[in-house]
Structure formats: structure tokens, C-alpha cells
Design a protein around this motif. Structure first.
Motif, PDB file in Angstrom:
ATOM      1  N   ARG A   1       0.833  -1.209   0.000  1.00 25.80           N
ATOM      2  CA  ARG A   1       0.000   0.000   0.000  1.00 25.80           C
ATOM      3  C   ARG A   1       0.865   1.255   0.000  1.00 25.80           C
ATOM      4  O   ARG A   1       0.575   2.217  -0.708  1.00 25.80           O
ATOM      5  CB  ARG A   1      -0.940   0.007   1.209  1.00 25.80           C
ATOM      6  CG  ARG A   1      -2.113  -0.952   1.081  1.00 25.80           C
ATOM      7  CD  ARG A   1      -3.142  -0.743   2.179  1.00 25.80           C
ATOM      8  NE  ARG A   1      -2.600  -0.895   3.517  1.00 25.80           N
ATOM      9  CZ  ARG A   1      -2.477  -2.033   4.175  1.00 25.80           C
ATOM     10  NH1 ARG A   1      -2.857  -3.170   3.606  1.00 25.80           N
ATOM     11  NH2 ARG A   1      -1.982  -2.065   5.401  1.00 25.80           N
ATOM     12  N   ARG A   2       1.945   1.257   0.770  1.00 27.02           N
ATOM     13  CA  ARG A   2       2.851   2.404   0.826  1.00 27.02           C
ATOM     14  C   ARG A   2       3.508   2.624  -0.540  1.00 27.02           C
ATOM     15  O   ARG A   2       3.559   3.737  -1.052  1.00 27.02           O
ATOM     16  CB  ARG A   2       3.927   2.192   1.893  1.00 27.02           C
ATOM     17  CG  ARG A   2       4.884   3.388   2.040  1.00 27.02           C
ATOM     18  CD  ARG A   2       6.138   3.023   2.801  1.00 27.02           C
ATOM     19  NE  ARG A   2       6.947   2.019   2.142  1.00 27.02           N
ATOM     20  CZ  ARG A   2       7.736   2.251   1.084  1.00 27.02           C
ATOM     21  NH1 ARG A   2       7.821   3.437   0.560  1.00 27.02           N
ATOM     22  NH2 ARG A   2       8.442   1.273   0.552  1.00 27.02           N
TER      23      ARG A   2
ATOM     24  N   ALA B   1       1.003   4.017  -3.036  1.00 26.50           N
ATOM     25  CA  ALA B   1       0.730   5.431  -2.775  1.00 26.50           C
ATOM     26  C   ALA B   1       1.883   6.301  -3.273  1.00 26.50           C
ATOM     27  O   ALA B   1       1.661   7.363  -3.877  1.00 26.50           O
ATOM     28  CB  ALA B   1       0.492   5.657  -1.287  1.00 26.50           C
ATOM     29  N   GLU B   2       3.122   5.877  -3.042  1.00 24.13           N
ATOM     30  CA  GLU B   2       4.284   6.623  -3.527  1.00 24.13           C
ATOM     31  C   GLU B   2       4.311   6.666  -5.047  1.00 24.13           C
ATOM     32  O   GLU B   2       4.597   7.707  -5.639  1.00 24.13           O
ATOM     33  CB  GLU B   2       5.584   6.005  -3.008  1.00 24.13           C
ATOM     34  CG  GLU B   2       5.889   6.359  -1.586  1.00 24.13           C
ATOM     35  CD  GLU B   2       7.249   5.856  -1.136  1.00 24.13           C
ATOM     36  OE1 GLU B   2       8.023   5.322  -1.974  1.00 24.13           O
ATOM     37  OE2 GLU B   2       7.538   6.000   0.055  1.00 24.13           O
TER      38      GLU B   2
ATOM     39  N   GLU C   1       1.701   9.123  -6.275  1.00 25.77           N
ATOM     40  CA  GLU C   1       2.149  10.497  -6.062  1.00 25.77           C
ATOM     41  C   GLU C   1       3.213  10.880  -7.097  1.00 25.77           C
ATOM     42  O   GLU C   1       3.168  11.968  -7.686  1.00 25.77           O
ATOM     43  CB  GLU C   1       2.712  10.660  -4.651  1.00 25.77           C
ATOM     44  CG  GLU C   1       3.147  12.064  -4.332  1.00 25.77           C
ATOM     45  CD  GLU C   1       3.722  12.210  -2.930  1.00 25.77           C
ATOM     46  OE1 GLU C   1       4.339  13.258  -2.675  1.00 25.77           O
ATOM     47  OE2 GLU C   1       3.565  11.290  -2.099  1.00 25.77           O
TER      48      GLU C   1
END
Length: 143
Positions: free
Chosen positions: A25-26, A29-30, A33
Motif C-alpha cells: 500500500r505504501r 501510494a508513492e 504520487e
């Protein structure tokens, strides 16, 4: 015999899966972005009228440059990273081959990292936003 709940091994496996899911998930998300930063860069570069150039790829090892069908903007001085006119990020390194020498290389878009060079042995890393802002600020005089 009575069930005492999950064993240590089951708890450990659950923890590993939970950790892996959180890391995924991290990472997603990165990447989202960073993809947004790249898309905004392409839109702003187009708005400012920055000239696109034919992008060339280099082999992983050895000398030479290979033509590609891509046009866009190099975003680093080494010309190993670029953004095309559609706002996709490319690493412009490819396997060396006679086919690429004769007919050109076909690099694929990559998920852009938020930090360029993170984890590299030379310790040189730069946030993607900084690299893109520098490129925009330099305009066509960048080269």
C-alpha cells in the motif's frame, strides 16, 4: 485437548502478510504520487512551450546510444531518465543488442520513484519533484 487459539507460527505468518500488505500500500501510494508529479511536469512543460527532443536509450553496459520512437524531455544530465509528451516516465537504459543498434530500442514506461537514486551506492539521491522543477526552470537552455 483444548484449542488455545493461533499458534506462534500462525501469528508470525499473519504478521508477515500484514507487513507485506502495508508495504505494498505504501509503495502504491508513492508511485501514484510520483506519477502525478510526472504528469503535472509534462503538462507544465507543454504549457511553457518547452521543446521536446527525440529520446535515445543507452545499453546497460558499454558505449553507444539507440534510437527510440519516443519524444519528450530528459530530466537528468546523464540522459538516463526522461518524461515523454504523454506524461510517462522512462528509464532509458536497455540491454545491448544488435537489433536495437539496427532498428532502435523500445523502452517501456516505468513507475517513477519519489526519490531518484535512493539506495544507490554513491549516496547521491534527489527528490523527483526537485529534479522536475530544475528541468522546468532551465527551460530549453537546459541542454
Amino acid at each position: 485437548m483444548q484449542d488455545d487459539g493461533p499458534t506462534w507460527l500462525e501469528k508470525r505468518q499473519w504478521a508477515v502478510r500484514a507487513h507485506a500488505a502495508a508495504e505494498e500500500r505504501r509503495r502504491a501510494a508513492e508511485q501514484a504520487e510520483a506519477a502525478e508529479l510526472v504528469a503535472r511536469f509534462a503538462a507544465e512543460a507543454t504549457r511553457r512551450g518547452l521543446r521536446t527532443v527525440p529520446l535515445a536509450a543507452r545499453p546497460y553496459h558499454g558505449p553507444g546510444r539507440y534510437r527510440t520512437r519516443l519524444t519528450g524531455w530528459y530530466i537528468d544530465r546523464a540522459r538516463s531518465r526522461a518524461v515523454d509528451a504523454d506524461g510517462r516516465f522512462y528509464l532509458l537504459t536497455v540491454p545491448a543488442s544488435l537489433r536495437a543498434r539496427l532498428f532502435g530500442a523500445d523502452p517501456r514506461p516505468q513507475p517513477p520513484p519519489l526519490v531518484i537514486g535512493a539506495g544507490g551506492r554513491d549516496g547521491e539521491s534527489v527528490p523527483l519533484r526537485t529534479l522536475l522543477d530544475r528541468r522546468l526552470d532551465a527551460g530549453d537552455a537546459w541542454e
